[in-house]
Design an enzyme around this catalytic site. Structure first.
Site, PDB file in Angstrom:
ATOM      1  N   MET A   1      11.594  43.138  -1.009  1.00 41.46           N
ATOM      2  CA  MET A   1      10.310  42.830  -1.641  1.00 41.46           C
ATOM      3  C   MET A   1       9.583  44.142  -1.955  1.00 41.46           C
ATOM      4  SD  MET A   1       9.002  39.225  -0.213  1.00 41.46           S
ATOM      5  CE  MET A   1       8.228  39.778   1.282  1.00 41.46           C
TER       6      MET A   1
ATOM      7  N   HIS B   1      14.933  49.940   4.616  1.00 39.69           N
ATOM      8  CA  HIS B   1      15.616  49.513   3.384  1.00 39.69           C
ATOM      9  C   HIS B   1      16.660  50.553   2.983  1.00 39.69           C
ATOM     10  CE1 HIS B   1      11.548  47.543   2.753  1.00 39.69           C
ATOM     11  NE2 HIS B   1      12.377  46.521   2.652  1.00 39.69           N
TER      12      HIS B   1
ATOM     13  N   GLN C   1      15.742  34.876   9.746  1.00 40.36           N
ATOM     14  CA  GLN C   1      16.071  34.887   8.307  1.00 40.36           C
ATOM     15  C   GLN C   1      17.565  35.133   8.118  1.00 40.36           C
ATOM     16  OE1 GLN C   1      13.751  36.943   5.047  1.00 40.36           O
ATOM     17  NE2 GLN C   1      15.238  38.559   5.357  1.00 40.36           N
TER      18      GLN C   1
END
Ligand code: PAF
Length: 274
Positions: free
Chosen positions: A27, A34, A150
């Site tokens: 996102m 990341h 998740q």
């Protein structure tokens, strides 16, 4: 690096590719966590695709959708330097139509812990991840263990829908003090950042207890809650197995210890795998 903003442009760019595709959905507001996913994807694949899309359907009413950090220029630079081949930054209109077919999180695993505190969050998350995995045609997709539930639900979706992609779990990246990296850490003041360390300290305490032979979940949780007193509000401390079933005793090699707590503005989550 090619930057594409439409589904059509992405499909076109993919036609030029040969070999394996590694995909990192994000996102944005990219940080070292990341970057470590992108680097792993780079090492293990011929082509790396990264998406930056703040997905509205996984935010609940009143959550931080509008305030969520957006740093397109910095994200582009990071991807460029990390050797990303295709950066996909679609608009909401590109990703969704009205009256969509929806995917629902599983009735139990999708509605405990994060799913209980944020009902509907996992439906939206799975919906966009299904779209992104299909669009990327990835052989491998990389997800951080920080969002453990998740990760478990995406793995289950891939299994349940027979999707031809390997989900790669990646280690949590922490700052020098132990705080798990998150785009939402940007909301923390210096004082809150200090207090936010109680999450990783609580997990460290739990891990030490297990190493010392304490396997009783209630005893471990009680100690963790002591450490978590520095947080403004603890939402949950949970000790589950790898399929998210609650445990009475820690099982070495099959346990995840999770915590969610508010510190200042952000709600933070962290976990360790034992
Ligand atoms: O973990 C995230 O950043 C998001 O939930 C994801 C997987 C990119 C889907 O929007």
């Amino acid at each position: 690096m090619v930057i594409v903003r439409t589904v059509e442009a992405l499909q076109k760019a993919k036609k030029e590719l040969n070999g394996s595709i590694g995909f990192v959905p994000t996102m944005g507001a990219l940080h070292q966590g990341h970057l470590s996913l992108i680097q792993q994807a780079r090492r293990e694949n011929d082509t790396v695709i990264v998406s930056v899309f703040v997905n509205p359907t996984q935010f609940l009413e009143g959550e931080d959708l509008d305030a969520y950090p957006r740093r397109e220029e910095a994200d582009t630079k990071i991807c460029e330097v990390a050797g990303v081949d295709i950066l996909f930054m679609p608009t909401i209109e590109q990703m969704y139509e009205k009256d969509e077919l929806c995917i629902g999180a599983p009735a139990i695993r999708g509605y405990i812990l994060e799913g209980e505190k944020r009902p509907g969050h996992f439906d939206g998350m799975l919906q966009v991840v299904m779209k992104l995995l299909n669009l990327s045609s990835a052989d491998r997709a990389y997800f951080g263990k920080k969002d453990a539930q998740q990760l478990a639900l995406i793995t289950q979706m891939v299994r349940n829908y027979f999707m031809d992609v390997e989900i790669i779990p990646c280690e949590i990246v922490r700052d020098e003090n132990g705080l798990a990296l998150s785009s939402r850490n940007a909301y923390l003041s210096a004082e809150e950042k200090e207090r936010a360390l109680c999450l990783s300290r609580a997990l460290k305490r739990a891990s030490k207890m297990v190493m010392a032979g304490e396997f009783d979940v209630d005893v471990i949780k009680a100690q963790m809650l002591e450490v978590l007193q520095e947080a403004d509000r603890v939402e949950y401390v949970a000790i589950v197995d790898r399929s998210f079933k609650a445990l009475k005793k820690v099982e070495i090699g099959n346990t995840i210890i999770l915590v969610a707590a508010w510190v200042g503005k952000p709600r933070l989550i962290d976990n360790i795998w034992i």
